[in-house]
Scaffold this active site. Structure first.
Site, PDB file in Angstrom:
ATOM      1  CG  ASP A 113     -33.550  -8.171 -30.469  1.00 63.26           C
ATOM      2  OD1 ASP A 113     -32.985  -8.270 -31.565  1.00 63.26           O
ATOM      3  OD2 ASP A 113     -32.920  -8.232 -29.391  1.00 63.26           O
TER       4      ASP A 113
ATOM      5  CE  LYS B  95     -32.882  -4.607 -31.423  1.00 64.31           C
ATOM      6  NZ  LYS B  95     -32.604  -5.476 -32.588  1.00 64.31           N
TER       7      LYS B  95
HETATM    8  P1  NDP Z   1     -35.082 -15.200 -28.380  1.00 66.79           P
HETATM    9  O1  NDP Z   1     -35.539 -14.479 -27.187  1.00 66.79           O
HETATM   10  O2  NDP Z   1     -36.043 -15.933 -29.227  1.00 66.79           O
HETATM   11  O3  NDP Z   1     -33.926 -16.220 -27.993  1.00 66.79           O
HETATM   12  C1  NDP Z   1     -32.783 -15.796 -27.343  1.00 66.79           C
HETATM   13  C2  NDP Z   1     -31.932 -17.011 -27.002  1.00 66.79           C
HETATM   14  O4  NDP Z   1     -30.668 -16.564 -26.537  1.00 66.79           O
HETATM   15  C3  NDP Z   1     -32.529 -17.845 -25.903  1.00 66.79           C
HETATM   16  O5  NDP Z   1     -32.119 -19.165 -26.053  1.00 66.79           O
HETATM   17  C4  NDP Z   1     -31.927 -17.202 -24.662  1.00 66.79           C
HETATM   18  O6  NDP Z   1     -31.859 -18.049 -23.532  1.00 66.79           O
HETATM   19  C5  NDP Z   1     -30.524 -16.884 -25.153  1.00 66.79           C
HETATM   20  N1  NDP Z   1     -30.018 -15.706 -24.434  1.00 66.79           N
HETATM   21  C6  NDP Z   1     -30.593 -14.488 -24.343  1.00 66.79           C
HETATM   22  N2  NDP Z   1     -29.870 -13.672 -23.581  1.00 66.79           N
HETATM   23  C7  NDP Z   1     -28.824 -14.407 -23.188  1.00 66.79           C
HETATM   24  C8  NDP Z   1     -27.713 -14.111 -22.370  1.00 66.79           C
HETATM   25  N3  NDP Z   1     -27.550 -12.905 -21.806  1.00 66.79           N
HETATM   26  N4  NDP Z   1     -26.789 -15.091 -22.181  1.00 66.79           N
HETATM   27  C9  NDP Z   1     -26.958 -16.320 -22.728  1.00 66.79           C
HETATM   28  N5  NDP Z   1     -28.006 -16.653 -23.516  1.00 66.79           N
HETATM   29  C10 NDP Z   1     -28.908 -15.709 -23.719  1.00 66.79           C
HETATM   30  O7  NDP Z   1     -34.295 -14.107 -29.247  1.00 66.79           O
HETATM   31  P2  NDP Z   1     -33.864 -14.159 -30.787  1.00 66.79           P
HETATM   32  O8  NDP Z   1     -33.579 -15.544 -31.204  1.00 66.79           O
HETATM   33  O9  NDP Z   1     -34.826 -13.353 -31.544  1.00 66.79           O
HETATM   34  O10 NDP Z   1     -32.503 -13.306 -30.746  1.00 66.79           O
HETATM   35  C11 NDP Z   1     -31.214 -13.904 -30.621  1.00 66.79           C
HETATM   36  C12 NDP Z   1     -30.154 -12.963 -31.151  1.00 66.79           C
HETATM   37  O11 NDP Z   1     -30.411 -12.681 -32.528  1.00 66.79           O
HETATM   38  C13 NDP Z   1     -30.093 -11.580 -30.467  1.00 66.79           C
HETATM   39  O12 NDP Z   1     -28.750 -11.139 -30.453  1.00 66.79           O
HETATM   40  C14 NDP Z   1     -30.898 -10.700 -31.400  1.00 66.79           C
HETATM   41  O13 NDP Z   1     -30.551  -9.342 -31.280  1.00 66.79           O
HETATM   42  C15 NDP Z   1     -30.479 -11.269 -32.739  1.00 66.79           C
HETATM   43  N6  NDP Z   1     -31.362 -11.014 -33.881  1.00 66.79           N
HETATM   44  C16 NDP Z   1     -32.666 -11.346 -33.842  1.00 66.79           C
HETATM   45  C17 NDP Z   1     -33.471 -11.131 -34.946  1.00 66.79           C
HETATM   46  C18 NDP Z   1     -34.884 -11.555 -35.000  1.00 66.79           C
HETATM   47  O14 NDP Z   1     -35.494 -11.410 -36.054  1.00 66.79           O
HETATM   48  N7  NDP Z   1     -35.466 -12.088 -33.943  1.00 66.79           N
HETATM   49  C19 NDP Z   1     -32.936 -10.476 -36.151  1.00 66.79           C
HETATM   50  C20 NDP Z   1     -31.512 -10.233 -36.102  1.00 66.79           C
HETATM   51  C21 NDP Z   1     -30.778 -10.485 -34.998  1.00 66.79           C
HETATM   52  P3  NDP Z   1     -32.938 -17.895 -22.345  1.00 66.79           P
HETATM   53  O15 NDP Z   1     -34.149 -18.628 -22.822  1.00 66.79           O
HETATM   54  O16 NDP Z   1     -32.261 -18.547 -21.172  1.00 66.79           O
HETATM   55  O17 NDP Z   1     -33.157 -16.434 -22.137  1.00 66.79           O
HETATM   56  O1  2IT Z   2     -31.717  -7.132 -34.889  1.00 67.16           O
HETATM   57  C1  2IT Z   2     -32.598  -7.191 -35.773  1.00 67.16           C
HETATM   58  O2  2IT Z   2     -32.338  -6.987 -36.979  1.00 67.16           O
HETATM   59  C2  2IT Z   2     -33.961  -7.530 -35.369  1.00 67.16           C
HETATM   60  N1  2IT Z   2     -34.199  -7.813 -34.194  1.00 67.16           N
HETATM   61  C3  2IT Z   2     -35.076  -7.500 -36.379  1.00 67.16           C
HETATM   62  C4  2IT Z   2     -35.572  -6.094 -36.567  1.00 67.16           C
HETATM   63  C5  2IT Z   2     -36.800  -5.975 -37.439  1.00 67.16           C
HETATM   64  O3  2IT Z   2     -37.266  -4.828 -37.537  1.00 67.16           O
HETATM   65  O4  2IT Z   2     -37.288  -6.952 -37.993  1.00 67.16           O
END
Ligand code: NDP
Ligand code: 2IT
Length: 445
Positions: free
Chosen positions: A164, A124
């Site tokens: 992420d 990461k």
């Molecule tokens: P994005 O940046 O696209 O979206 C994040 C969302 O969560 C936004 O709505 C954001 O609000 C909110 N958010 C972020 N930080 C906080 C916080 N500290 N408190 C409250 N709300 C918060 O990220 P993703 O959708 O990609 O990621 C969301 C989650 O999913 C994370 O935990 C990530 O690690 C996990 N994840 C992502 C993957 C991926 O492929 N993208 C894969 C697996 C897991 P705001 O706009 O106000 O910041």
């Molecule tokens: O938390 C996760 O699994 C991710 N943000 C996706 C990682 C990836 O390599 O696609």
């Protein structure tokens, strides 16, 4: 091993990293029994070598803002473990990013990637840079500067980053462009790339879709389905949006979405047209979720709160770590929630997990339920290697099969004597055993 002793030792050696301690604690206590059935593991101190990252890079990122002022941030890459494949995992840009958070995420990623059955190690990275409120030109300059340093430590067979929080297609594109310029090679070094330059169809959808496929599998064990269920979703980013899309496709009703400022509750449900509005608001205009109620005034906006106080059948946390407290979990259970499936990484606190498991509801930890994202990243790597692109249908079918397989493995390793499936234990033991066997085979390195 004695899980308590290992944990205390890690806390002493690496203080001030609470999220890392939390992630390690959960794994240690759920694998302890299985681990101790294999005395050969302890003879080579496998547990310490598995908990402590292989290496960590830290670097200063310098960039110029639109006013000509020079800004600095800190960049990181935590390469946790590469026994089953090249290091693989996302990059997070958010003001809260620190080493402890990235260590927890890299640790979790190692088990998650093992569960996918694809050949990927765990890593990461990220920075305390927040794209929020920055112009696209500022984001580009930051991404380029970040990659100037990171490029030395990654590569298509070494370490393959992705998105992420705060890192989506735009940021991956800018980083890929700089990597290509520096190396003069067009390679599959990042995943989540644009479709025009080696990205995989379904990668944007994969985490959200995968989480709902996992949810479907859990509900099936009770003879139930998503159809007609009310659903609370947190977040409104990549994962939340495609979680909502798949819930809608399966006939569920999405009541909430949120961002870091508050949440919206729509009693009529967020339908396809409303979701299109949210996607445009967040992805194109980079607006705030509160703007939803200006367009749909029958909905309410609750500032400064999370959506867990609302009544629904299912909760799909899709924002960030520790977003469900023990009290919020109690409220969810009192309100009759039947399933919680984690799109985010570690969104439930340890107290919340205890509440869900004691209530014996269906509860899936992120490392199993959100593995669809990295799975399609793995499929993107395969397509890049063979210089071919698969159809959306082909990728989606493979994603579906992977999520079913992860579910089956959780059931296999996590079913307790009364028939309750402890998905946390199942995911941890299944993920751990594969990594442990590979570590044993590769000697003490
Ligand atoms: P994005 O940046 O696209 O979206 C994040 C969302 O969560 C936004 O709505 C954001 O609000 C909110 N958010 C972020 N930080 C906080 C916080 N500290 N408190 C409250 N709300 C918060 O990220 P993703 O959708 O990609 O990621 C969301 C989650 O999913 C994370 O935990 C990530 O690690 C996990 N994840 C992502 C993957 C991926 O492929 N993208 C894969 C697996 C897991 P705001 O706009 O106000 O910041
Ligand atoms: O938390 C996760 O699994 C991710 N943000 C996706 C990682 C990836 O390599 O696609």
């Amino acid at each position: 091993m004695n899980a308590q002793k290992v944990l205390e030792d890690l806390k002493r050696r690496f203080p001030n990293e609470p999220e890392y301690h939390q992630a390690v604690e959960e794994v240690l206590f759920t694998i302890e029994e299985e681990y101790n059935k294999h005395p050969e593991f302890d003879r080579v101190n496998l547990i310490e070598r598995l908990c402590i990252p292989d290496r960590i890079y830290t670097f200063r990122v310098t960039w110029m803002d639109d006013n000509g002022k020079i800004q600095t941030n800190t960049g990181y890459r935590v390469q946790h473990n590469n026994v089953i494949g090249p290091y693989k995992g996302g990059i997070r840009f958010h003001s809260s990013v620190n080493l402890g958070i990235l260590k927890f995420l890299a640790f979790e990623q190692t088990f998650k990637n093992s569960l996918t059955t694809l050949p990927m190690g765990g890593a990461k990275g990220g920075s305390d840079f927040s794209p929020r409120g920055k112009s696209s030109a500022e984001v580009m300059r930051f991404c380029q500067s970040f990659m100037l340093e990171l490029a030395r430590n990654i590569g298509p067979d070494t370490d393959v980053p992705a998105g992420d929080i705060g890192v989506g297609g735009r940021e991956v594109g800018y980083m890929f462009g700089m990597y290509k310029k520096l190396t003069r090679e067009f390679s599959g070094v990042l995943t989540g790339k644009g479709i025009e330059f080696g990205g995989s169809l379904i990668r944007p959808e994969a985490t959200g879709y995968g989480n709902v496929y996992f949810l479907q599998e859990m509900l099936k064990t009770k003879g139930d389905s998503v159809e007609g269920k009310t659903v609370l979703i947190s977040g409104s980013g990549n994962v939340a949006q495609y979680t909502a899309e798949k819930v809608l496709q399966l006939g569920g009703k999405v009541l909430t979405m949120s961002d870091s400022d508050g949440y919206i509750y729509d009693p009529d449900g967020i339908d396809r047209a409303k979701l299109d509005y949210i996607m445009e608001l967040k992805n194109i205009y980079r607006g705030r979720i509160r703007e939803y109620v200006d367009v749909y005034p029958t909905a309410k906006y609750v500032a400064g709160q999370k959506p867990w106080g609302e009544k629904a059948d299912i909760a799909l946390p899709s924002a960030t770590q520790n977003e469900i407290s023990e009290e919020a979990a109690q409220t969810l259970v009192q309100n009759g929630v039947i399933a919680v499936s984690e799109g985010a990484n570690m969104p439930s606190t340890p107290g919340a997990i205890r509440v869900f498991q004691q209530a014996k509801i269906l509860y899936a930890p992120g490392k199993a339920a959100n593995a669809g994202g990295v799975s399609v990243s793995g499929l993107e790597m395969s397509q890049n290697s063979e210089r071919l692109s698969w159809t959306a249908e082909e990728v989606d079918n493979r994603l579906h099969a992977i999520m079913e397989n992860i579910h089956a493995n959780c059931v296999r390793y996590g079913t307790e004597s009364d028939g309750y499936v402890n998905y946390v234990k199942g995911a941890n033991v299944a993920g751990f055993m594969k990594v442990a066997k590979a570590m044993m085979a590769q000697g003490v390195v």
